[in-house]
Design a protein around this motif. Structure first.
Motif, PDB file in Angstrom:
ATOM      1  N   UNK A   1      37.735   1.285  25.090  1.00 25.27           N
ATOM      2  CA  UNK A   1      38.631   0.218  23.927  1.00 25.27           C
ATOM      3  C   UNK A   1      39.308   0.926  23.085  1.00 25.27           C
ATOM      4  N   UNK A   2      37.713   1.821  22.758  1.00 28.29           N
ATOM      5  CA  UNK A   2      37.368   2.924  20.981  1.00 28.29           C
ATOM      6  C   UNK A   2      38.696   4.099  20.640  1.00 28.29           C
ATOM      7  N   UNK A   3      38.485   4.901  21.755  1.00 29.11           N
ATOM      8  CA  UNK A   3      38.961   5.598  21.771  1.00 29.11           C
ATOM      9  C   UNK A   3      40.533   5.583  21.669  1.00 29.11           C
ATOM     10  N   UNK A  10      46.395   1.205  17.459  1.00 32.52           N
ATOM     11  CA  UNK A  10      46.114  -0.282  17.965  1.00 32.52           C
ATOM     12  C   UNK A  10      45.788  -0.828  19.395  1.00 32.52           C
ATOM     13  N   UNK A  11      45.515  -2.036  19.655  1.00 30.57           N
ATOM     14  CA  UNK A  11      44.793  -2.385  21.176  1.00 30.57           C
ATOM     15  C   UNK A  11      45.409  -2.100  21.923  1.00 30.57           C
ATOM     16  N   UNK A  24      46.844   0.776  34.775  1.00 33.16           N
ATOM     17  CA  UNK A  24      46.877   1.979  33.667  1.00 33.16           C
ATOM     18  C   UNK A  24      47.795   1.265  32.441  1.00 33.16           C
ATOM     19  N   UNK A  25      47.618   2.928  30.955  1.00 36.35           N
ATOM     20  CA  UNK A  25      48.119   1.787  29.942  1.00 36.35           C
ATOM     21  C   UNK A  25      49.818   1.430  30.140  1.00 36.35           C
TER      22      UNK A  25
END
Length: 91
Positions: A1-3, A10-11, A24-25
């Motif tokens: 999540x940090x990357x 954004x989150x 998937x994103x």
């Protein structure tokens, strides 16, 4: 999540692909962001298989190490030093 936050600002939002069942994103990676490298990272971590966790993490580490060779390492250090100059000084 940090990357993800560092790349997009954004989150993370994910969706399940109906045809494969994989996560998937929800956002598309830009082509100049080393798309294959980041897709591999997010796909591997979102669809983590406990049976092959060591190999998966090792392969990701090797891929990033190969990308960040000595020249890119110096480039990254230069950019970080430029960013540090903008940080407030300790009082």
């Amino acid at each position: 999540a940090s990357a993800f936050i560092l790349l997009f600002g954004s989150h993370m939002e994910v969706v399940r692909d109906k045809s494969t069942g994989n996560w998937r994103l929800n956002k598309i990676l830009r082509r100049y962001w080393q798309k294959d490298l980041w897709q591999s990272l997010f796909h591997s971590l979102l669809n983590f298989d406990l049976g092959s966790e060591r190999k998966c993490l090792r392969d990701l580490r090797v891929a990033f190490d190969e990308y960040i060779d000595e020249d890119r390492s110096r480039e990254i250090a230069t950019h970080l030093n430029q960013l540090f100059t903008h940080l407030p000084k300790k009082r």
